[in-house]
Design a protein around this motif. Structure first.
Motif, PDB file in Angstrom:
ATOM      1  N   ASN A 139       7.458  -2.193 -15.130  1.00  0.00           N
ATOM      2  CA  ASN A 139       8.495  -3.046 -15.709  1.00  0.00           C
ATOM      3  C   ASN A 139       8.719  -4.314 -14.887  1.00  0.00           C
ATOM      4  N   SER A 150      13.654  -9.054   2.213  1.00  0.00           N
ATOM      5  CA  SER A 150      13.963  -8.137   1.123  1.00  0.00           C
ATOM      6  C   SER A 150      13.003  -8.362  -0.042  1.00  0.00           C
ATOM      7  N   GLY A 151      12.504  -7.275  -0.602  1.00  0.00           N
ATOM      8  CA  GLY A 151      11.603  -7.372  -1.748  1.00  0.00           C
ATOM      9  C   GLY A 151      10.162  -7.656  -1.363  1.00  0.00           C
ATOM     10  N   GLY A 186       8.047  -5.570  -0.148  1.00  0.00           N
ATOM     11  CA  GLY A 186       7.158  -4.434  -0.406  1.00  0.00           C
ATOM     12  C   GLY A 186       7.133  -3.400   0.703  1.00  0.00           C
ATOM     13  N   LYS A 187       8.048  -3.505   1.664  1.00  0.00           N
ATOM     14  CA  LYS A 187       8.050  -2.575   2.805  1.00  0.00           C
ATOM     15  C   LYS A 187       8.265  -1.127   2.334  1.00  0.00           C
ATOM     16  N   SER A 188       9.308  -0.925   1.530  1.00  0.00           N
ATOM     17  CA  SER A 188       9.582   0.435   1.057  1.00  0.00           C
ATOM     18  C   SER A 188       8.451   0.942   0.186  1.00  0.00           C
ATOM     19  N   THR A 189       7.960   0.094  -0.679  1.00  0.00           N
ATOM     20  CA  THR A 189       6.879   0.499  -1.573  1.00  0.00           C
ATOM     21  C   THR A 189       5.668   0.942  -0.757  1.00  0.00           C
TER      22      THR A 189
HETATM   23  N1  LIG Z   1      11.061   1.322  -9.082  1.00  0.00           N
HETATM   24  C1  LIG Z   1      10.769  -0.001  -9.194  1.00  0.00           C
HETATM   25  N2  LIG Z   1      10.577  -0.543 -10.417  1.00  0.00           N
HETATM   26  C2  LIG Z   1      10.281  -1.853 -10.534  1.00  0.00           C
HETATM   27  N3  LIG Z   1      10.158  -2.702  -9.531  1.00  0.00           N
HETATM   28  C3  LIG Z   1      10.336  -2.240  -8.282  1.00  0.00           C
HETATM   29  C4  LIG Z   1      10.662  -0.854  -8.055  1.00  0.00           C
HETATM   30  N4  LIG Z   1      10.791  -0.667  -6.719  1.00  0.00           N
HETATM   31  C5  LIG Z   1      10.558  -1.858  -6.144  1.00  0.00           C
HETATM   32  N5  LIG Z   1      10.287  -2.795  -7.080  1.00  0.00           N
HETATM   33  C6  LIG Z   1       9.945  -4.204  -6.815  1.00  0.00           C
HETATM   34  O1  LIG Z   1       8.866  -4.241  -5.916  1.00  0.00           O
HETATM   35  C7  LIG Z   1       9.040  -5.258  -4.957  1.00  0.00           C
HETATM   36  C8  LIG Z   1       9.021  -4.674  -3.554  1.00  0.00           C
HETATM   37  O2  LIG Z   1      10.143  -3.837  -3.399  1.00  0.00           O
HETATM   38  P1  LIG Z   1      10.433  -2.990  -2.099  1.00  0.00           P
HETATM   39  O3  LIG Z   1      11.592  -2.125  -2.393  1.00  0.00           O
HETATM   40  O4  LIG Z   1       9.191  -2.367  -1.637  1.00  0.00           O
HETATM   41  O5  LIG Z   1      10.860  -4.123  -1.067  1.00  0.00           O
HETATM   42  P2  LIG Z   1      11.465  -3.970   0.401  1.00  0.00           P
HETATM   43  O6  LIG Z   1      10.633  -4.826   1.271  1.00  0.00           O
HETATM   44  O7  LIG Z   1      11.597  -2.555   0.753  1.00  0.00           O
HETATM   45  O8  LIG Z   1      12.887  -4.644   0.247  1.00  0.00           O
HETATM   46  P3  LIG Z   1      14.289  -4.267   0.950  1.00  0.00           P
HETATM   47  O9  LIG Z   1      14.264  -4.871   2.312  1.00  0.00           O
HETATM   48  O10 LIG Z   1      15.287  -4.921   0.068  1.00  0.00           O
HETATM   49  O11 LIG Z   1      14.401  -2.788   0.969  1.00  0.00           O
HETATM   50  C9  LIG Z   1      10.346  -5.965  -5.296  1.00  0.00           C
HETATM   51  O12 LIG Z   1      10.047  -7.090  -6.082  1.00  0.00           O
HETATM   52  C10 LIG Z   1      11.076  -4.938  -6.118  1.00  0.00           C
HETATM   53  O13 LIG Z   1      11.910  -5.578  -7.055  1.00  0.00           O
END
Ligand SMILES: Nc1ncnc2c1ncn2[C@@H]1O[C@H](COP(=O)(O)OP(=O)(O)OP(=O)(O)O)[C@@H](O)[C@H]1O
Ligand SMILES: [Mg+2]
Lengths: 242, 257
Positions: B28, B53-54, B56-59
């Protein structure tokens, strides 16, 4: 005043004491409780399974890629939906009659038929209650469980379902009370439950007041007792967290 | 055969996790959450992942134990490709502990049950053994008296320490942390970081997403900077903070340090 009291006493003796007619109520109560108890077990079992199928499908419909697992889940979900629609869209008395006169026309185990009919009926309502409970659990709970190495079913069984049930306990208790009262139509298949017991007494004594009030009172006391019991259970569960 | 490929890794046994061309595209979403990530995590590494933020660290972290299913690329854990459906992911996850920002303790279970549940139900330990280990681990994080408490009665810092113990109870080969201190009140961050530092010094392999630069400098063996789903810089803490090369990393560091 004394005349009125004597009249009441005579009615009481006629309806309950003579020929041991109170036994119709006591035996009927036993049957009512028996049907309710086993229907409840069946209903919860069906309900939890359907709820897991439905919420698993909802959770994975977007992420899971097509494979055998997904096809099976899709099929189970479709079957569940048909079940829910049919059961919730038809009166329980009609379901009971269909079960007795069509599906189990050759069986004369009426209690078994009633348990099956009421259990299958109740399962549809329990399913939707439990599903809302599953949906209310934070998705981090499933993730934590999976990250420890539990498979999906284990995580559901050990982590999600216990919390979900706890959250919907009041709604489940209501469903149980509804079920208890709904078994009062068991007389349609000539089962001598509590309601039917009162009805039989009326047939013998030609007076409706006492037997009907007694039946109503017994249901009321049962419902109040179970409401109290569930409240107690709920408070005990709640004291465990927060 | 690409699944059993320890021969593919020149460093042999030392390599714990190998990531190649990792892609994640959420259905999505229009942007790529991960856009070709390559890295190697060796036993004993403490890899700290930072970035806006965003980015991709968590991903990235969640792909490592398949909480997110990669759209492309491969991840080998102890020589086995976790993206290969033939490999049992549940078995592999038993060796990868994860700690979440929001703790995710099981509220209906006591601290002890939270910790013992996985080792006992998954048949990794006998009940007595697990009880013993639970006590030991709770001692180590300074919470021996909370063994029978429920999560609802713990502070945030205590919850996170229990969550760390819960993951450790499975004797994992690597611990994954996703912003473990971000949901904590400032006065509780220290107690959690102390536990993590101790763990790092004991030689636990760790991948830590965090904003705590002090942690990275103190115990990190490597720091990774991510932005727009890519690793833009990867270096030792000294070089990473002392001599950052990437332009975006420099501007990021100037904002957070
Ligand atoms: N379940 C999901 N569905 C759709 N998009 C997602 C989902 N999870 C993450 N994203 C998108 O993927 C990208 C990376 O997100 P991620 O959560 O990995 O970032 P992050 O580095 O961990 O950020 P933060 O510091 O805010 O935790 C972002 O654009 C986010 O909007
Ligand atoms: Mg994140």
């Amino acid at each position: 005043m004394t005349e009125w009291f004597n009249d009441l006493k005579a009615q009481f003796i006629l309806n309950f004491i003579n020929e041991g007619r109170w036994k119709y109520l006591l035996n009927g109560l036993g049957i009512t409780l028996e049907i309710t108890f086993f229907a409840l077990l069946l209903g919860i079992s069906i309900g939890v399974v359907i709820a897991i199928i439905r919420s698993s499908y909802d959770n994975t419909v977007e992420t899971m890629d097509s494979g055998l697992g997904h096809t099976i889940l899709k099929l189970l979900n479709a079957i569940s939906k048909v079940y829910l629609t049919v059961i919730r869209g038809t009166p329980v008395v009609v379901q009971l009659l269909i079960m007795y006169y069509i599906i189990f026309a050759t069986s004369n185990n009426k209690i078994f038929v009633a348990v099956l009919a009421f259990g299958i009926n109740s399962g549809a309502y329990v399913a939707e209650i439990v599903r809302s409970g599953i949906m209310s659990i934070d998705k981090g709970q499933m993730e934590a469980g999976r990250s420890l190495g539990f498979n999906y079913v284990q995580a559901m069984a050990f982590i999600i379902i216990p919390q979900a049930i706890k959250n919907v306990l009041p709604a489940l208790a209501n469903e149980f009370i509804t079920l208890l009262k709904e078994t009062s139509v068991s007389g349609y298949i000539a089962l001598q439950d509590l309601t039917k017991g009162g009805y039989i007494i009326i047939g013998r004594t030609y007076s409706a007041f006492m037997p009907l009030i007694a039946v109503a009172l017994i249901y009321l006391i049962l419902v109040m007792f179970f409401t109290w019991l569930v409240g107690k259970l709920e408070r005990r569960l709640r004291s465990n967290d927060h | 055969m690409t699944t059993e490929n320890s021969s593919l890794n020149p460093r042999g046994k030392d390599v714990l996790i190998e990531v190649k061309g990792l892609q994640k595209h959420f259905k999505n979403s229009t942007v790529k959450a991960l856009d070709g990530v390559d890295t190697t995590i060796k036993r004993g590494d403490v890899v700290v992942v930072i970035g806006p933020s965003g980015s991709g660290k968590s991903t990235f972290l969640r792909c490592l134990n398949l909480l997110e299913v990669p759209s492309g690329g491969h991840i080998w854990f102890e020589g086995k490709d976790i993206t290969d459906k033939k490999n049992d992911i549940n078995k592999m996850r038993q060796k990868m502990g994860m700690v979440f920002q929001s703790f995710n303790l099981f509220p209906h279970k006591s601290v002890k049950e939270n910790i013992m549940m996985a080792p006992v139900k998954l048949g990794v330990m006998k009940k007595d053994e697990a009880t013993e280990r639970t006590k030991q681990l709770l001692d180590r994080v300074g919470l021996p008296d909370k063994i029978d408490a429920y999560p609802g009665n713990l502070s945030g810092g205590q919850k996170q320490r229990v969550a760390i113990v819960r993951a450790l109870a499975m004797n994992p080969d690597v611990m994954l942390f996703d912003e473990p201190t971000s949901a904590l009140d400032p006065e509780m961050i220290g107690e959690v970081l102390d536990v993590m530092k101790k763990l790092a010094r004991e030689g636990m392999t760790m991948v830590v997403v965090t904003h705590e630069m002090g942690f990275a400098k103190e115990v990190g063996t490597r720091v990774i900077f991510m932005d727009s789903g890519k690793i833009l810089e990867e270096n030792t803490p000294q070089e990473f903070f002392g001599n950052p090369q990437n332009e975006r990393l420099r501007s990021f560091l100037s904002k957070v340090l």
